[in-house]
Design an enzyme around this catalytic site. Structure first.
Site, mmCIF file in Angstrom:
data_model
loop_
_atom_site.group_PDB
_atom_site.id
_atom_site.type_symbol
_atom_site.label_atom_id
_atom_site.label_comp_id
_atom_site.label_asym_id
_atom_site.label_seq_id
_atom_site.Cartn_x
_atom_site.Cartn_y
_atom_site.Cartn_z
ATOM 1 N N ARG A 108 0.846 -1.195 0.000
ATOM 2 C CA ARG A 108 0.000 0.000 0.000
ATOM 3 C C ARG A 108 0.877 1.239 0.000
ATOM 4 O O ARG A 108 1.763 1.370 0.837
ATOM 5 C CB ARG A 108 -0.804 0.003 1.306
ATOM 6 C CG ARG A 108 -2.261 -0.094 1.111
ATOM 7 C CD ARG A 108 -3.043 -0.149 2.366
ATOM 8 N NE ARG A 108 -2.571 0.493 3.564
ATOM 9 C CZ ARG A 108 -3.358 0.966 4.508
ATOM 10 N NH1 ARG A 108 -4.664 0.920 4.338
ATOM 11 N NH2 ARG A 108 -2.894 1.483 5.610
ATOM 12 N N THR A 112 -1.161 7.594 -0.714
ATOM 13 C CA THR A 112 -2.455 7.443 -1.409
ATOM 14 C C THR A 112 -3.248 6.247 -0.899
ATOM 15 O O THR A 112 -4.444 6.154 -1.148
ATOM 16 C CB THR A 112 -2.229 7.234 -2.921
ATOM 17 O OG1 THR A 112 -1.556 5.972 -3.098
ATOM 18 C CG2 THR A 112 -1.392 8.354 -3.528
ATOM 19 N N ASP A 204 0.316 -2.528 12.328
ATOM 20 C CA ASP A 204 0.753 -3.014 11.015
ATOM 21 C C ASP A 204 1.009 -4.509 11.099
ATOM 22 O O ASP A 204 1.973 -4.961 11.734
ATOM 23 C CB ASP A 204 2.030 -2.259 10.597
ATOM 24 C CG ASP A 204 2.434 -2.604 9.175
ATOM 25 O OD1 ASP A 204 2.566 -3.819 8.862
ATOM 26 O OD2 ASP A 204 2.597 -1.685 8.365
ATOM 27 N N ASP A 207 4.496 -5.852 9.823
ATOM 28 C CA ASP A 207 5.596 -5.527 10.743
ATOM 29 C C ASP A 207 5.535 -6.387 11.999
ATOM 30 O O ASP A 207 6.570 -6.830 12.506
ATOM 31 C CB ASP A 207 5.540 -4.044 11.142
ATOM 32 C CG ASP A 207 6.091 -3.144 10.048
ATOM 33 O OD1 ASP A 207 6.735 -3.662 9.117
ATOM 34 O OD2 ASP A 207 5.864 -1.923 10.126
HETATM 35 C C1 PRP Z 1 -1.374 -4.425 4.622
HETATM 36 C C2 PRP Z 1 -2.255 -5.632 4.802
HETATM 37 C C3 PRP Z 1 -3.080 -5.631 3.555
HETATM 38 C C4 PRP Z 1 -3.243 -4.160 3.274
HETATM 39 C C5 PRP Z 1 -4.616 -3.749 3.712
HETATM 40 O O1 PRP Z 1 -0.328 -4.705 3.776
HETATM 41 O O2 PRP Z 1 -1.546 -6.818 4.991
HETATM 42 O O3 PRP Z 1 -2.475 -6.280 2.452
HETATM 43 O O4 PRP Z 1 -2.267 -3.474 4.069
HETATM 44 O O5 PRP Z 1 -4.859 -2.459 3.373
HETATM 45 P P1 PRP Z 1 -5.948 -2.030 2.290
HETATM 46 O O6 PRP Z 1 -7.175 -2.823 2.583
HETATM 47 O O7 PRP Z 1 -6.132 -0.558 2.567
HETATM 48 O O8 PRP Z 1 -5.397 -2.287 0.926
HETATM 49 P P2 PRP Z 1 0.834 -3.643 3.464
HETATM 50 O O9 PRP Z 1 0.511 -2.856 2.226
HETATM 51 O O10 PRP Z 1 1.141 -2.843 4.694
HETATM 52 O O11 PRP Z 1 2.037 -4.547 3.062
HETATM 53 P P3 PRP Z 1 2.857 -5.629 3.937
HETATM 54 O O12 PRP Z 1 1.933 -6.776 4.222
HETATM 55 O O13 PRP Z 1 3.949 -6.012 3.002
HETATM 56 O O14 PRP Z 1 3.356 -4.957 5.177
HETATM 57 N N1 URA Z 2 -2.580 -2.672 7.095
HETATM 58 C C1 URA Z 2 -2.255 -3.086 8.344
HETATM 59 O O1 URA Z 2 -1.327 -3.882 8.525
HETATM 60 N N2 URA Z 2 -2.958 -2.594 9.376
HETATM 61 C C2 URA Z 2 -3.964 -1.723 9.212
HETATM 62 O O2 URA Z 2 -4.580 -1.313 10.219
HETATM 63 C C3 URA Z 2 -4.284 -1.303 7.908
HETATM 64 C C4 URA Z 2 -3.576 -1.806 6.868
#
Ligand code: PRP
Ligand code: URA
Length: 213
Positions: A108, A112, A204, A207
């Site tokens: 993400r 944005t 997150d 993380d």
């Molecule tokens: C997080 C989560 C989802 C997304 C959700 O991933 O694991 O994939 O955000 O958000 P959305 O519904 O607004 O799209 P992130 O983009 O942080 O990547 P990561 O899993 O690699 O940390």
């Molecule tokens: N992605 C995450 O990991 N946590 C949130 O709360 C939203 C998006």
């Protein structure tokens, strides 16, 4: 949002609720967090897969021969959305060890909040499989919609989406974009904050699973 929604199931089993509460705690460390995500995925998978078709086969027990049910028909594919969805994969594989695993890499944009694709590989042919997409967080729904768009573009038809925590905004967006897929949620949280994080949420997920910051 009107509830109940067709094809949306909130899996509010006490064990799932209890484990989600531990996930939410900011003092829960990486080891425990990772183990809980996998356990919750297994409990959710148990419910999400209760409509798998069965067929009767003949088996010889030590006493006699009998007809007995085994999973039939479509094979399974687990498709985690990277990174955080990876944390749920083992839980589903514990239930169906023969499942194939695909990967959809999306991150993400911090400003944005739009999803960006960086890696996608699905087992082929995908159209013959029941596909379980995993991602612990359904926030704006952008990543989930993009993942399901991709799977459908590659021929995926029978799709189940499993998310541990959802925001109402994301659930609505995914359901509107893909009303045909089955959506399974562990808990529906209150709302998104201004950074599109789920509140109260768990922070997150990626993380916390991988111990990064
Ligand atoms: C997080 C989560 C989802 C997304 C959700 O991933 O694991 O994939 O955000 O958000 P959305 O519904 O607004 O799209 P992130 O983009 O942080 O990547 P990561 O899993 O690699 O940390
Ligand atoms: N992605 C995450 O990991 N946590 C949130 O709360 C939203 C998006």
């Amino acid at each position: 949002m009107d509830f109940p929604m067709e094809n949306v199931t909130i899996l509010d089993h006490p064990l799932i609720q209890h484990k989600i509460s531990i996930l939410r705690d900011k003092n829960t460390g990486t080891n425990e967090f990772r183990a809980l995500v996998e356990e919750i995925a297994m409990l959710m998978g148990y419910e999400a897969l209760r409509d798998l078709p069965l067929k009767e086969v003949e088996v010889e027990t030590p006493l006699e021969t009998c007809m007995t049910p085994v999973i039939a028909g479509k094979k399974l594919a687990v498709v985690p959305i990277l990174r955080a969805g990876l944390g749920m994969t083992g839980g589903v594989l514990a239930l169906v060890p023969s499942a194939k695993v695909g990967h959809i890499g999306l991150y993400r944009d911090e400003v944005t909040h739009e999803p960006h694709e960086y890696y996608c590989k699905l087992p082929s042919p995908i159209d013959q499989r029941t596909i379980v997409v995993t991602d612990p967080m359904l926030a704006t729904g952008g990543s989930a919609v993009a993942a399901v768009d991709f799977i459908k573009a590659h021929g995926g038809k029978t799709i189940k989406f499993m998310s541990i925590i959802a925001a109402p905004e994301g659930l609505e967006k995914l359901h509107k974009a893909h009303p045909d897929i089955q959506i399974y949620i562990g808990h529906l949280d209150r709302q998104l904050d201004k950074n599109a994080y789920i509140c109260p949420g768990l922070g997150d997920a990626g993380d916390r699973i991988f111990g990064t910051k």
